[in-house]
Design an enzyme around this catalytic site. Sequence first.
Site: not given
Ligand code: UT7
Length: 328
Positions: A112, A252, A282
């Site tokens: 990125c 970004h 992204n």
């Molecule tokens: O450019 C660099 C590339 N990558 C990034 O920038 C990624 C940076 N990270 C993020 O943007 C965020 O961490 C994410 C969008 C990937 C995830 O968001 P989060 O608020 O950190 O969610 P989390 O991983 O803490 O997950 C919270 C809950 C989990 O369920 P439980 O364990 O609490 O029951 C996940 O399984 O949300 C669940 N979850 C989803 N639910 C619905 C994860 N992805 C999804 C989804 N839809 N797509």
Amino acid sequence: MRATITATSRYLPERVLTNFDLEKMVDTTDEWIRSRTGIETRYLVSEGEATSDMGTHIATQLLDKSGKSPEEIDLILVATSTPDYLVCSTAALIQDKIGAKNAWGFDIAAACTGFIYAMETASKLIESGRYKNAIVIGADTMSSIIDYTDRNTCIIFGDGGGGVLLESSDNQAGIIDSILHTDGSGSKHLNVPAGGSAHPASKDTVDKRMHFVHQDGKTIFKFAVKNMADVSKQILDQNNLTGEDLKLFIPHQANRRIIDAAAKRCGLAENKVLINIHKYGNTTAGTIPIALDEAVETGRLENGDMLLLAAFGGGFTWGSMLISWGDA
Ligand code: UT7
């Protein structure tokens, strides 16, 4: 001598993938995606469309806008994590497709942060006095490495890219300063495990879905906020500037919450931050040049304005770049 931006362009493929489409593909909801990432739609390439095809559209627009002939181009740098091939570079393919017979070029893999790395490289080559101009492109076909059964990644990424024509300038406009970082200890948190020399493609790597992006979203989130904010603050401090002096901050576009948190840490007012993640998701190396072209098109930059770019991505890589907007 400085390197300054004299033209901008962008390319988004035609196919739209909405949050509602994703609801039918994985266990997610439009509400979850919008509230956790800010993303509503993203664009995907059509069958057979690759990064060099997007790059060719971007480069052709730059030639049209600047009135330059392909033969006048000295350099082509392409920031991408999704080259058409492992061997030959995407820059070489674009060079051929646009007929830039006198240009040389190469790809830069910095995820990125790739566009800022490429801008730094091109600007230093121009400032050396040896080259007059460069086409600098950031473009990624993320759909070629995304697992559309993995809700942790497939909701975030889109395809697209943008670019600039950089030219040598004798006046004060252009790239003023940059800060770039690499920390390879972060590579375990975001990568595509197979397809390179560590794990060449095999039936086993395909069966284990190792050719797709794997990421630890939470860890990346924390590093992205801290490092993007720190590197943005640092470049302002070392140039005796504050957020007040900036006309525009183009971060970004990885997650709306990352952008908001980084801007807040830098004390930047919301109206100074360009956000378009809701439309495109992204696009990795594409986000900053796409946003820059939109900023130019909507009249958000005028001669003399101070522009700050910042990014964080796989590697880890991160960096910032300060630009005084204006013509050569
Ligand atoms: O450019 C660099 C590339 N990558 C990034 O920038 C990624 C940076 N990270 C993020 O943007 C965020 O961490 C994410 C969008 C990937 C995830 O968001 P989060 O608020 O950190 O969610 P989390 O991983 O803490 O997950 C919270 C809950 C989990 O369920 P439980 O364990 O609490 O029951 C996940 O399984 O949300 C669940 N979850 C989803 N639910 C619905 C994860 N992805 C999804 C989804 N839809 N797509």
